[in-house]
Every structure is written in C-alpha cells, then in structure tokens.
Design an enzyme around this catalytic site. Sequence first.
Site, PDB file in Angstrom:
ATOM      1  N   ARG A   1      27.952  39.883  41.545  1.00 33.09           N
ATOM      2  CA  ARG A   1      29.387  39.998  41.269  1.00 33.09           C
ATOM      3  C   ARG A   1      29.715  39.769  39.789  1.00 33.09           C
ATOM      4  O   ARG A   1      30.711  40.281  39.286  1.00 33.09           O
ATOM      5  CB  ARG A   1      30.146  39.005  42.168  1.00 33.09           C
ATOM      6  CG  ARG A   1      31.661  39.209  42.203  1.00 33.09           C
ATOM      7  CD  ARG A   1      32.285  38.362  43.295  1.00 33.09           C
ATOM      8  NE  ARG A   1      33.716  38.550  43.462  1.00 33.09           N
ATOM      9  CZ  ARG A   1      34.632  37.678  43.064  1.00 33.09           C
ATOM     10  NH1 ARG A   1      34.276  36.544  42.484  1.00 33.09           N
ATOM     11  NH2 ARG A   1      35.925  37.933  43.259  1.00 33.09           N
TER      12      ARG A   1
ATOM     13  N   ILE B   1      39.880  41.821  41.010  1.00 39.64           N
ATOM     14  CA  ILE B   1      38.700  41.979  41.871  1.00 39.64           C
ATOM     15  C   ILE B   1      38.982  41.170  43.133  1.00 39.64           C
ATOM     16  O   ILE B   1      39.518  40.061  43.073  1.00 39.64           O
ATOM     17  CB  ILE B   1      37.414  41.489  41.162  1.00 39.64           C
ATOM     18  CG1 ILE B   1      36.171  41.718  42.045  1.00 39.64           C
ATOM     19  CG2 ILE B   1      37.488  40.025  40.749  1.00 39.64           C
ATOM     20  CD1 ILE B   1      34.841  41.422  41.313  1.00 39.64           C
ATOM     21  N   SER B   2      38.659  41.737  44.289  1.00 37.51           N
ATOM     22  CA  SER B   2      38.973  41.080  45.556  1.00 37.51           C
ATOM     23  C   SER B   2      38.186  39.785  45.724  1.00 37.51           C
ATOM     24  O   SER B   2      37.074  39.637  45.217  1.00 37.51           O
ATOM     25  CB  SER B   2      38.666  42.008  46.725  1.00 37.51           C
ATOM     26  OG  SER B   2      39.437  43.174  46.626  1.00 37.51           O
ATOM     27  N   LYS B   3      38.813  38.866  46.474  1.00 34.44           N
ATOM     28  CA  LYS B   3      38.213  37.580  46.788  1.00 34.44           C
ATOM     29  C   LYS B   3      37.058  37.813  47.781  1.00 34.44           C
ATOM     30  O   LYS B   3      37.251  38.493  48.789  1.00 34.44           O
ATOM     31  CB  LYS B   3      39.322  36.773  47.466  1.00 34.44           C
ATOM     32  CG  LYS B   3      39.157  35.319  47.514  1.00 34.44           C
ATOM     33  CD  LYS B   3      40.459  34.732  48.041  1.00 34.44           C
ATOM     34  CE  LYS B   3      40.210  33.315  48.466  1.00 34.44           C
ATOM     35  NZ  LYS B   3      41.396  32.639  48.927  1.00 34.44           N
TER      36      LYS B   3
END
Length: 265
Positions: A81, A107-109
């Site tokens: 990530r 950015i998504s969790k």
Amino acid sequence: MIDDHRDEKPAGATRSAKFPLRLERMVRAPKKLVAGDLAGRAPASGLGLDSEDVRRRLVDRLRAANPHDARVLQALASVPRHLFVDAALVTQAYEDTSLPIGHGQTISKPSVVARMLDVLMQGANARRTGHLGRVLEIGTGCGYQAAVLCSLGRQVVSIERIRGLYDKASANLAAVGLQHLRLVYGDGMLGHPPNAPYDSIIAAACGAEVPECWLAQLAVGGRLISPVVGHAKRQTLVVVDRTDAGYQRTEHEAVQFVPLKSGLI
Ligand code: SAH
C-alpha cells in the site's frame, strides 16, 4: 498489465508513450496473479515498508477487529500500500485509515476495502467459482483497490474521471506490475459497456442511487456493492444481486465515501 483504454480519451488525445506495445501484449496473454507477486516486484522503500511483516501486521489487526474472508485478507497482504500513497504520508500507509491522494480524493481505508470485498465474495457467481470473475471498479483513485481486486478477480476494469488520478494510478500500477487489469479514463456513472457483463461491480464513490446502467451491466449471478447517500446526507452500503428473477437490493451499514460525480476533468 495496464491497458490504457483509448476509446475513453477525450477527442484529440493520443496514445501515451507510457504504455508501450510490450505491455499491451501482456494484456492479451494474461497470467494468473499469485499472491505475493506484487510485493516481490515493488521497489524497496528504505523505510522497512517493503517487508511482508508490515503488511501482515495490518491484516492481523483487521482480522482481530472483525472476521474477514481469508482470500480477501491474503489479497490485501499481497499489495504494498505504501507504493500508492504520497511520500509525505508513507509512514501511515499501513494504518487502517484513508489518506489524501490529491485532487480532493482519498485512498480507501483497508478495513472498508476488506468489508466490501468480503461482501462481493458472497455473491452467487463468486461463491460458485471462488473468485470475483469479471470486475468493474468505479473510482480508481490511486489504484490501490484495483491492485487488491486483481488478486480476487479474473479480469478487472477500473474507471476514473480525474485525469491526474488516472495518470497517477497508471504509474503506480505499472510499478507493481499487474496482469489482467484495464484502466479507463472515463465517467464511471455510465459503467463500462465494452467489457460487460460483470460478475462483480464495486463503487468507491457515493451517489444518490445506483445508476441503472450499472444494473444493466451486472451479470446474472453477479453482485454489486456501492455506497448510496440518503436522508440527511447519510451514506449506506447498498448491495444488489442479479438473479434470473430480477434484482434484489439490500442495505447495510453506514459508510463515508467521496461523492460520485459525472463528467471528466
Ligand atoms: N479505489 C480508490 C479510492 C478512490 S476515491 C482506492 O483504492 O483507494 C474515489 C474515486 O472515485 C476518486 O478518485 C474519484 O475521482 C472517483 N470518481 C468519482 N466519481 C466518478 C465517476 N463518475 N467515474 C469515475 N470515477 C469517479
């Protein structure tokens, strides 16, 4: 590898030199992505973030907080990530948090990615085959979730409406070297008919309702998951299953996503 989808570019745009023919050939002869491939190809960060341990710890924390599909956690564990976030935020890359990626987007969790993918893995086609099949993601952002999806699907199409993010995701995903992924610069509110029908559709941005065309592009036995905004701006996760008999819609927990917007910028 990445397929720069020319049809979706604005009139007058030319093919980018960033996508040489060699990469196109790899799209035509896709190789199954094996877990760990991504991490193995990622350049070292020098901060210890490129180690498997740091990703494993994130996944351990997600598992401790909530039960998750083991295949989903394995997919998350395979994606570095830190390669998808800006240098200034890289030390937070393995925290369970959303982070800014520019252009007012995030950015998504990881826990939200895991939850949505868990739900997709319970769709009828995914239960039968053990994978997400043909996938459409609306909202590529920096490309992180698209990379995770590549471990779980057989073909992934991801669409982004902001040119700067489409370019960023293209570079990020080229760096990790993925197969069977098509990135599209386009308006995801229209879905992406050329590769339909999809076994799995996942939206990373929240609209007032699930667009009709997404439903039309969902395969029989397919499942769609999307945040939908309702009363008092409250967002909830909506799941739609397509069966021989029609569509079945269920509502799940409250969530917080960036807005789904139409048009290209
Ligand atoms: N999937 C990303 C999350 C990106 S945030 C991740 O892995 O972290 C949501 C993204 O949806 C933003 O980049 C935003 O620009 C995009 N988006 C919003 N409306 C869209 C539309 N109509 N078509 C395509 N992308 C859209």
